[in-house]
Design an enzyme around this catalytic site. Structure first.
Site, PDB file in Angstrom:
ATOM      1  N   GLY A  14       0.742  -1.270   0.263  1.00 19.68           N
ATOM      2  CA  GLY A  14       0.103  -0.050   0.060  1.00 19.68           C
ATOM      3  C   GLY A  14       0.720   1.078  -0.161  1.00 19.68           C
ATOM      4  O   GLY A  14       2.096   1.010  -0.153  1.00 19.68           O
ATOM      5  N   ARG A  92     -12.843   2.790   5.259  1.00 19.29           N
ATOM      6  CA  ARG A  92     -14.106   3.103   5.367  1.00 19.29           C
ATOM      7  C   ARG A  92     -14.814   3.401   3.884  1.00 19.29           C
ATOM      8  O   ARG A  92     -14.283   4.274   3.298  1.00 19.29           O
ATOM      9  CB  ARG A  92     -14.718   4.327   6.322  1.00 19.29           C
ATOM     10  CG  ARG A  92     -16.075   4.529   6.414  1.00 19.29           C
ATOM     11  CD  ARG A  92     -15.884   5.440   7.823  1.00 19.29           C
ATOM     12  NE  ARG A  92     -17.178   5.187   8.497  1.00 19.29           N
ATOM     13  CZ  ARG A  92     -17.503   5.464   9.776  1.00 19.29           C
ATOM     14  NH1 ARG A  92     -16.627   5.826  10.099  1.00 19.29           N
ATOM     15  NH2 ARG A  92     -18.670   5.651  10.047  1.00 19.29           N
ATOM     16  N   ASP A 159      -0.358  12.330  14.637  1.00 18.81           N
ATOM     17  CA  ASP A 159      -1.091  13.493  15.384  1.00 18.81           C
ATOM     18  C   ASP A 159      -0.229  14.591  16.181  1.00 18.81           C
ATOM     19  O   ASP A 159      -0.240  15.534  16.031  1.00 18.81           O
ATOM     20  CB  ASP A 159      -2.241  13.060  16.134  1.00 18.81           C
ATOM     21  CG  ASP A 159      -3.071  11.992  15.447  1.00 18.81           C
ATOM     22  OD1 ASP A 159      -3.667  12.533  14.288  1.00 18.81           O
ATOM     23  OD2 ASP A 159      -3.096  10.713  15.773  1.00 18.81           O
ATOM     24  N   HIS A 187      -7.314   8.266  17.886  1.00 18.18           N
ATOM     25  CA  HIS A 187      -6.618   8.611  16.550  1.00 18.18           C
ATOM     26  C   HIS A 187      -7.898   8.974  15.743  1.00 18.18           C
ATOM     27  O   HIS A 187      -8.242   8.191  14.948  1.00 18.18           O
ATOM     28  CB  HIS A 187      -5.842   7.570  15.920  1.00 18.18           C
ATOM     29  CG  HIS A 187      -5.355   8.219  14.380  1.00 18.18           C
ATOM     30  ND1 HIS A 187      -4.730   9.200  14.145  1.00 18.18           N
ATOM     31  CD2 HIS A 187      -5.878   7.574  13.361  1.00 18.18           C
ATOM     32  CE1 HIS A 187      -4.725   9.277  12.888  1.00 18.18           C
ATOM     33  NE2 HIS A 187      -5.329   8.296  12.177  1.00 18.18           N
TER      34      HIS A 187
HETATM   35  P1  NAX Z   1      -3.821   1.489   1.157  1.00 16.47           P
HETATM   36  O1  NAX Z   1      -5.005   1.186   0.939  1.00 16.47           O
HETATM   37  O2  NAX Z   1      -2.608   2.418  -0.015  1.00 16.47           O
HETATM   38  O3  NAX Z   1      -2.758   0.272   1.686  1.00 16.47           O
HETATM   39  C1  NAX Z   1      -3.336  -0.881   2.672  1.00 16.47           C
HETATM   40  C2  NAX Z   1      -2.760  -2.223   1.975  1.00 16.47           C
HETATM   41  O4  NAX Z   1      -3.251  -3.054   3.126  1.00 16.47           O
HETATM   42  C3  NAX Z   1      -3.442  -2.516   0.670  1.00 16.47           C
HETATM   43  O5  NAX Z   1      -2.333  -2.938  -0.173  1.00 16.47           O
HETATM   44  C4  NAX Z   1      -3.989  -3.714   1.179  1.00 16.47           C
HETATM   45  O6  NAX Z   1      -3.940  -4.755  -0.069  1.00 16.47           O
HETATM   46  C5  NAX Z   1      -3.505  -4.150   2.446  1.00 16.47           C
HETATM   47  N1  NAX Z   1      -4.557  -5.231   3.100  1.00 16.47           N
HETATM   48  C6  NAX Z   1      -5.722  -5.225   3.587  1.00 16.47           C
HETATM   49  N2  NAX Z   1      -6.015  -6.310   4.114  1.00 16.47           N
HETATM   50  C7  NAX Z   1      -5.125  -6.828   4.429  1.00 16.47           C
HETATM   51  C8  NAX Z   1      -4.635  -7.773   5.346  1.00 16.47           C
HETATM   52  N3  NAX Z   1      -5.632  -8.451   5.791  1.00 16.47           N
HETATM   53  N4  NAX Z   1      -3.594  -8.457   5.496  1.00 16.47           N
HETATM   54  C9  NAX Z   1      -2.377  -7.509   5.069  1.00 16.47           C
HETATM   55  N5  NAX Z   1      -2.664  -6.623   4.214  1.00 16.47           N
HETATM   56  C10 NAX Z   1      -3.925  -6.048   3.907  1.00 16.47           C
HETATM   57  O7  NAX Z   1      -3.520   2.290   2.453  1.00 16.47           O
HETATM   58  P2  NAX Z   1      -2.511   3.201   3.065  1.00 16.47           P
HETATM   59  O8  NAX Z   1      -2.639   4.722   2.652  1.00 16.47           O
HETATM   60  O9  NAX Z   1      -1.388   2.565   3.093  1.00 16.47           O
HETATM   61  O10 NAX Z   1      -2.879   3.456   4.755  1.00 16.47           O
HETATM   62  C11 NAX Z   1      -3.071   2.138   5.350  1.00 16.47           C
HETATM   63  C12 NAX Z   1      -3.889   2.236   6.682  1.00 16.47           C
HETATM   64  O11 NAX Z   1      -3.182   3.473   7.531  1.00 16.47           O
HETATM   65  C13 NAX Z   1      -5.137   2.866   6.370  1.00 16.47           C
HETATM   66  O12 NAX Z   1      -6.114   2.080   7.444  1.00 16.47           O
HETATM   67  C14 NAX Z   1      -5.092   4.111   6.883  1.00 16.47           C
HETATM   68  O13 NAX Z   1      -6.198   4.846   7.277  1.00 16.47           O
HETATM   69  C15 NAX Z   1      -4.477   4.144   7.982  1.00 16.47           C
HETATM   70  N6  NAX Z   1      -3.547   5.473   8.385  1.00 16.47           N
HETATM   71  C16 NAX Z   1      -3.448   5.607   9.788  1.00 16.47           C
HETATM   72  C17 NAX Z   1      -2.783   6.905  10.418  1.00 16.47           C
HETATM   73  C18 NAX Z   1      -2.452   6.977  11.781  1.00 16.47           C
HETATM   74  O14 NAX Z   1      -2.001   8.002  12.077  1.00 16.47           O
HETATM   75  N7  NAX Z   1      -2.881   5.821  12.706  1.00 16.47           N
HETATM   76  C19 NAX Z   1      -2.524   7.840   9.312  1.00 16.47           C
HETATM   77  C20 NAX Z   1      -2.275   7.495   8.038  1.00 16.47           C
HETATM   78  C21 NAX Z   1      -3.262   6.568   7.310  1.00 16.47           C
HETATM   79  O15 NAX Z   1      -4.592   7.067   7.234  1.00 16.47           O
END
Ligand code: NAX
Length: 327
Positions: A14, A92, A159, A187
């Protein structure tokens, strides 16, 4: 030389993964003397893209990168890992209910917790970045009864870093001039960046600013809604900054903070009236690989209201995943 630290990253193909893997391989997590082995978990359809990322890791010839394994089977990928950075999550979708979001993520973080419980190294430390991060961490923790609860944390460091950057810009100082920053709560939009305990030049940041209206109506919403502002400007969500914050979090957890404060979402022990049993952000210090919630802070009525509101949201998420049988 030191034996490699095994670091698992989920969602490795991702957006965040594309920054995170290269930082880890370059040595930014544990420093220039510690080799790392990457264990990358993805869903089956993303494995081909992940192979492409691994080709780029190969082509970078990172001296510290001792090996890379990829796969779609958590029990194989997590075998013997010392750190797990759980980034992959179910986003979401339009019109999706919160309960459905929590349920779908339960289907990811429940099995990943079980797999870590079964095969991770004894010193495993888990950092959940994938949203809803705090409750996803609670789900993973609850499915890993043999791993101490304090080894499950969620990321509020992005954050925290945003809070530093906004405050530094307002006061015309460097982020390194600010100490004792803290994010409390979830968060999410209810998070509370606390300027009453943050210090700049020997006084509280709130005093230095001396403008409660700016704190309430500009600063706090700007920090809390920064993710949406990035999406609006970039057409994609924060990736490099989220990767940087994930590195900061895991590095400080491993190497310590030398008495300095950082924000981490950790299992509440009831400190500051935050109910036990939720994973909520607190100011912490880290020494010898163990975090401790900073104690003895005075909480005024304004902060009290903000902390309580965010804790209440987390309790609601906890109740939902409990009703769904996920914890
Ligand atoms: P992406 O959608 O680009 O990448 C997520 C990846 O996870 C995809 O490649 C998908 O195939 C993979 N995935 C889904 N289910 C899986 C599983 N069961 N096992 C292994 N891999 C799996 O998202 P990205 O921009 O990289 O963000 C990833 C996550 O970080 C999202 O949930 C996003 O909301 C969260 N974030 C959290 C932040 C924080 O501060 N805590 C900030 C940044 C981000 O928004």
């Amino acid at each position: 030389s030191a034996s490699p630290v095994k670091v698992a990253v989920t969602g490795a193909a991702g957006n965040i993964g594309y920054s995170l893997l290269f930082r880890i391989a370059a040595g930014d997590l544990f420093g220039p003397d510690t080799p790392v082995e990457l264990r990358l978990l993805e869903v089956t359809p993303a494995l081909k893209a992940l192979e492409g990322v691994v080709m780029e890791l190969d082509d970078s010839a990172f001296p510290l990168l001792a090996g890379v394994q990829i796969g779609d089977d958590a029990e194989k990928v997590f075998d013997g890992v010392n750190h797990a950075l759980l980034v992959g999550a179910k986003p979401r979708g339009p019109g999706m209910e919160r309960g459905d979001l929590l349920k779908d993520n339960g289907g990811i973080f429940g099995p990943q917790g079980k797999a870590l419980n079964k095969v991770a190294a004894d010193d495993i430390k888990v950092t959940v970045t994938g949203n809803p991060a705090n409750t996803n961490a609670l789900i993973a923790m609850s499915n890993a009864p043999d791993i101490p609860n304090e080894r499950f944390t969620a990321l509020t460091r992005l954050d925290h870093n945003r809070a530093l950057a906004q405050l530094a810009a307002k006061l015309g100082v460097k982020t390194t001039d600010i100490t004792q920053m803290s994010i409390w709560g979830n968060h999410s939009a209810t998070q509370y960046p606390d300027l009453f305990h943050a210090q700049v030049g020997g006084k509280s940041a709130a005093e230095a600013i001396n403008d409660q209206d700016w704190i309430e109506n500009t600063y706090i919403p700007t920090v809390a809604k920064r993710g949406a502002a990035i999406i609006d400007a970039r057409g994609a969500s924060s990736a490099a900054s989220a990767a940087a914050a994930t590195i900061d979090h895991a590095r400080d957890w491993q190497l310590g903070t030398n008495g300095g404060w950082v924000s981490m979402s950790v299992l509440s022990d009831g400190s500051y009236g935050v109910p036990e049993g939720i994973i909520s952000s607190f100011p912490v210090t880290v020494a010898d690989g163990k975090w401790s919630i900073v104690q003895g802070l005075e909480i005024d009525d304004f902060s009290r209201g903000k902390i309580d509101a965010s804790a209440k949201e987390l309790q609601g998420e906890r109740d939902t995943v409990k009703e769904l049988g996920l914890i």
